[in-house]
Design a protein around this motif. Sequence first.
Motif, PDB file in Angstrom:
ATOM      1  N   ARG A  92       9.174   2.000  46.786  1.00 49.56           N
ATOM      2  CA  ARG A  92       9.494   3.326  46.245  1.00 49.56           C
ATOM      3  C   ARG A  92       8.673   3.627  44.984  1.00 49.56           C
ATOM      4  NH1 ARG A  92      14.755   4.671  44.726  1.00 49.56           N
ATOM      5  NH2 ARG A  92      14.447   6.778  45.531  1.00 49.56           N
ATOM      6  N   MET A  95       5.132   4.487  46.208  1.00 49.83           N
ATOM      7  CA  MET A  95       5.026   5.797  46.841  1.00 49.83           C
ATOM      8  C   MET A  95       5.248   6.929  45.835  1.00 49.83           C
ATOM      9  SD  MET A  95       4.069   4.725  49.602  1.00 49.83           S
ATOM     10  CE  MET A  95       3.733   6.339  50.309  1.00 49.83           C
ATOM     11  N   THR A  98       1.969   7.289  44.190  1.00 45.58           N
ATOM     12  CA  THR A  98       1.035   7.895  45.145  1.00 45.58           C
ATOM     13  C   THR A  98       1.284   9.398  45.266  1.00 45.58           C
ATOM     14  OG1 THR A  98       0.933   5.827  46.399  1.00 45.58           O
ATOM     15  CG2 THR A  98       0.203   7.825  47.523  1.00 45.58           C
ATOM     16  N   LYS A  99       2.545   9.784  45.293  1.00 44.25           N
ATOM     17  CA  LYS A  99       2.891  11.204  45.392  1.00 44.25           C
ATOM     18  C   LYS A  99       2.369  11.979  44.184  1.00 44.25           C
ATOM     19  CE  LYS A  99       6.856  14.231  46.293  1.00 44.25           C
ATOM     20  NZ  LYS A  99       8.324  14.283  46.530  1.00 44.25           N
ATOM     21  N   PHE A 132       0.352   9.565  53.510  1.00 45.53           N
ATOM     22  CA  PHE A 132       1.594   9.352  52.761  1.00 45.53           C
ATOM     23  C   PHE A 132       2.797   9.364  53.714  1.00 45.53           C
ATOM     24  CE2 PHE A 132       5.300  10.836  50.459  1.00 45.53           C
ATOM     25  CZ  PHE A 132       5.272  10.088  49.291  1.00 45.53           C
ATOM     26  N   VAL A 136       5.433   6.278  54.651  1.00 48.93           N
ATOM     27  CA  VAL A 136       6.877   6.426  54.447  1.00 48.93           C
ATOM     28  C   VAL A 136       7.629   6.095  55.732  1.00 48.93           C
ATOM     29  CG1 VAL A 136       8.715   8.111  54.008  1.00 48.93           C
ATOM     30  CG2 VAL A 136       6.671   8.088  52.572  1.00 48.93           C
ATOM     31  N   LEU A 142       2.749  -1.255  54.549  1.00 46.90           N
ATOM     32  CA  LEU A 142       2.202  -0.918  53.229  1.00 46.90           C
ATOM     33  C   LEU A 142       0.955  -1.738  52.917  1.00 46.90           C
ATOM     34  CD1 LEU A 142       2.769   0.749  50.607  1.00 46.90           C
ATOM     35  CD2 LEU A 142       3.927  -1.269  49.728  1.00 46.90           C
ATOM     36  N   LEU A 149      -4.291   3.163  48.738  1.00 48.97           N
ATOM     37  CA  LEU A 149      -3.337   3.267  47.633  1.00 48.97           C
ATOM     38  C   LEU A 149      -3.914   2.849  46.287  1.00 48.97           C
ATOM     39  CD1 LEU A 149      -0.203   1.789  49.442  1.00 48.97           C
ATOM     40  CD2 LEU A 149      -0.565   4.187  48.833  1.00 48.97           C
TER      41      LEU A 149
END
Length: 235
Positions: A92, A95, A98-99, A132, A136, A142, A149
Amino acid sequence: MKTKNASLWKSILLIIVLIPVGLVVHVGGGFINTIFSIVLFMALLWAIFNIFRALSGNRSNKSKDRMPNLSREKEAHYESLGMTNKEIVFFRDTMAETKKQIKTLEDNMNQVAKLKAINLRYDTLKASKAMFKEIVKEPRKLHLCDRFLYNHLPNLVELTNKYVEINNHELKNKDTFDALTQSATAIEEVSQLIVKDYADFVNDDLEDLDVEISIAKQNIDREKVYDSYKQEEEI
């Protein structure tokens, strides 16, 4: 953030200076000292107001950066994949970062016509967002996305940050335009790498689909042979 912190410390320093000065003026008395005391009081209020504004701004930024709560549905999904709490937290965090990077990339791409053109040519943002979503959906993969990433996406964000910064220079010379050209070339190359990252990531799914289609065709062929044999027996 640095500007807000500097303003906060300046306000605190101002208060530290104003309080003893105000006490000295208050002891002195007189009309001029009274006016001066009012000015000091207003300055003190202004400094206190700045402190509260800076503190509230820091709290607001922290709330924006705070990761959203983990829903029961998501938690159940992660647990069904056999992920430990440590793995869930790591995933989490990764990500969430990354977001933010994709959002920064999108902002940069939409600021400059040249970057918009690169995005349209290579579908850079579309590939990044699709990557992305795929990660998820499959957190266990991953480790297959490490280049995207930790290398390609951060590198592209940094390149577009620099491009936007240089492009915003009011005065540009030959060196400036050369730097922009070189930067745009690098952005195009990394954009293509990101598109390749996505293609490689979903390639396993495509191979699985090919296998499923092949099996389905074999089953259909078997059904046709069986139906043909059954019809011959009935005749």
